[in-house]
Motif scaffolding. Sequence first.
Motif, PDB file in Angstrom:
ATOM      1  N   GLN A 185       0.844  -1.208   0.000  1.00 44.61           N
ATOM      2  CA  GLN A 185       0.000   0.000   0.000  1.00 44.61           C
ATOM      3  C   GLN A 185       0.872   1.249   0.000  1.00 44.61           C
ATOM      4  OE1 GLN A 185      -3.369   0.735   2.501  1.00 44.61           O
ATOM      5  NE2 GLN A 185      -3.870  -1.437   2.680  1.00 44.61           N
ATOM      6  N   ALA A 186       1.887   1.247   0.874  1.00 45.50           N
ATOM      7  CA  ALA A 186       2.793   2.395   0.926  1.00 45.50           C
ATOM      8  C   ALA A 186       3.556   2.545  -0.380  1.00 45.50           C
ATOM      9  CB  ALA A 186       3.771   2.233   2.091  1.00 45.50           C
ATOM     10  N   GLY A 187       3.929   1.403  -0.993  1.00 45.80           N
ATOM     11  CA  GLY A 187       4.602   1.454  -2.285  1.00 45.80           C
ATOM     12  C   GLY A 187       3.728   2.088  -3.355  1.00 45.80           C
ATOM     13  N   ALA A 188       2.432   1.809  -3.295  1.00 45.94           N
ATOM     14  CA  ALA A 188       1.503   2.414  -4.242  1.00 45.94           C
ATOM     15  C   ALA A 188       1.425   3.919  -4.042  1.00 45.94           C
ATOM     16  CB  ALA A 188       0.120   1.788  -4.074  1.00 45.94           C
ATOM     17  N   LEU A 189       1.330   4.333  -2.774  1.00 46.88           N
ATOM     18  CA  LEU A 189       1.302   5.769  -2.479  1.00 46.88           C
ATOM     19  C   LEU A 189       2.610   6.433  -2.892  1.00 46.88           C
ATOM     20  CD1 LEU A 189      -0.378   5.706   1.052  1.00 46.88           C
ATOM     21  CD2 LEU A 189      -1.461   6.174  -1.144  1.00 46.88           C
ATOM     22  N   LEU A 190       3.734   5.743  -2.680  1.00 47.90           N
ATOM     23  CA  LEU A 190       5.032   6.272  -3.085  1.00 47.90           C
ATOM     24  C   LEU A 190       5.088   6.456  -4.598  1.00 47.90           C
ATOM     25  CD1 LEU A 190       7.998   7.028  -2.589  1.00 47.90           C
ATOM     26  CD2 LEU A 190       8.541   4.577  -2.637  1.00 47.90           C
ATOM     27  N   LEU A 191       4.595   5.457  -5.330  1.00 44.53           N
ATOM     28  CA  LEU A 191       4.590   5.550  -6.783  1.00 44.53           C
ATOM     29  C   LEU A 191       3.739   6.733  -7.235  1.00 44.53           C
ATOM     30  CD1 LEU A 191       5.594   4.102  -9.341  1.00 44.53           C
ATOM     31  CD2 LEU A 191       3.514   2.716  -9.273  1.00 44.53           C
ATOM     32  N   GLY A 192       2.581   6.917  -6.602  1.00 42.42           N
ATOM     33  CA  GLY A 192       1.730   8.060  -6.937  1.00 42.42           C
ATOM     34  C   GLY A 192       2.387   9.385  -6.601  1.00 42.42           C
ATOM     35  N   SER A 193       3.079   9.432  -5.459  1.00 42.16           N
ATOM     36  CA  SER A 193       3.754  10.658  -5.046  1.00 42.16           C
ATOM     37  C   SER A 193       4.887  11.012  -6.005  1.00 42.16           C
ATOM     38  CB  SER A 193       4.292  10.484  -3.615  1.00 42.16           C
ATOM     39  OG  SER A 193       4.742  11.707  -3.089  1.00 42.16           O
ATOM     40  N   VAL A 194       5.648   9.993  -6.427  1.00 40.07           N
ATOM     41  CA  VAL A 194       6.745  10.228  -7.376  1.00 40.07           C
ATOM     42  C   VAL A 194       6.190  10.720  -8.715  1.00 40.07           C
ATOM     43  CG1 VAL A 194       8.530   9.077  -8.743  1.00 40.07           C
ATOM     44  CG2 VAL A 194       8.355   8.634  -6.290  1.00 40.07           C
ATOM     45  N   PHE A 195       5.097  10.119  -9.168  1.00 40.13           N
ATOM     46  CA  PHE A 195       4.453  10.592 -10.392  1.00 40.13           C
ATOM     47  C   PHE A 195       4.068  12.058 -10.250  1.00 40.13           C
ATOM     48  CE2 PHE A 195       3.773   6.494 -12.470  1.00 40.13           C
ATOM     49  CZ  PHE A 195       3.699   6.873 -13.799  1.00 40.13           C
ATOM     50  N   GLY A 196       3.420  12.389  -9.131  1.00 40.87           N
ATOM     51  CA  GLY A 196       2.979  13.764  -8.936  1.00 40.87           C
ATOM     52  C   GLY A 196       4.132  14.744  -8.892  1.00 40.87           C
TER      53      GLY A 196
END
Length: 451
Positions: A185-196
């Motif tokens: 879950q945190a990895g998903a949020l990290l991926l979204g944050s990096v995209f943003g």
Amino acid sequence: MKNIDAAALADATSNLAPLSSSHEVPVQAARTQDAARRTILAAVIGNTLEWFDFAVYGFFALTISRLFFPTGDETSSLLLTVATFGVGFVMRPVGAVVLGALGDSRGRKAALSTTIMLMALGTAMIGFAPTYADAGLWAPAWIVLARLIQGFSAGGEVGGATAFLVEHAPKGRRGYFASWQQASQAGALLLGSVFGATLTDVLTPEQLQAWGWRVPFLFGLIIGPVGWYIRTRTQEPESFRQARAAGQQASPLRQALGSYRREIIAGFGVTIVWTVCTYFFLVYMPTYAVRTLKLPQSVSLWANGAGLMVLVVLAPFFGALSDRIGRRPLLIGFATAILVLAYPALWLLTAVPNPSTLTIVLLVFAVLIAGFTGPAPAAMAELYPPQVRSTGLSIAYNFAVTIFGGFAPFIATALIARTGNPLAPAWYVVFAAAASLVALLAAGSALRNRD
């Protein structure tokens, strides 16, 4: 630990079967380790893609508010956007009941494959959605429908993935295996944050608003083929196969609500601080940093990414630690730390609103969240036997997330708007930590180990 287990197995087998090949046991042990790695990989990749698609909406809330909810007032537009983020959670209890029961009756693979395809559908709808300027009121209605589909899908993910991991875990390693649910879950949020952060760095505001915000949603469409391929090639857990072979006396839903109400209440309580901290500190914080602290969006997203990286690394560490010292001490200890530090953390942010302070606060709370959420999935899964595990866990988790977590960004925004106090959201975090502490202390023997 795996090498020690393999050696012990080799010794025992050599005594019982001296005529067998000396290479047979090491080969079998290697196959067992490979199977364990494939299990974690299947759950982690699918879970990461699933939660990336669900959460990336929160990272682009400001842009989406201008494109789909143009009210003429920035605060009102943002409130409508984060409310729509929360709308996705309204369907999560429905998804928990339907997909949780599907996982207990038809199998973990069937439920997990269904969730991933539904999430891909909802994500595609957002990625290709017409804006308000193009479609008028149909545009926000389309977004709401997409979020409802995503919410239904997410409702079955945590229960199914956690049951899958726990039931594949070797003896004494459930905490470590189940912690990958939170790490992914945190990895998903990290991926979204990096995209943003990347998109806001390399694109102009005009480009980001014109087409850039669609990029992460279109990227998320790989969830369909990749996730389905991986999950359909895993095996059902042995303990689940045995439980299903023994026969089901009642529907999973009826059995869970009839015989495991206390366990559901305990899991509900454990989830409160987990979900509030996740959605406030790790999803809403970039928006809070931009609107309240007046920091650049890319700075806030990179700081958020640093915190998420710590959570990805430390959640499995604390999950493994809980296998050695128990789940309860860690859950109670870190819930207490969150309760004590929430208000001082936001006070420090508002008193010294700069990138360094934001990064430090997010790193500290990433450690605290990891300390709680690392052991939490295993603790919740162990509340139920295999035949109702997916159903019971899904209901407990998703009802708490819907009530307390999904609307955390909306509640934080509304509290600040109503009181004019940027510290007001801290009291919501304090309330969540206190509620989970009460639940943990009251649960008593409900938090016990089940095979």
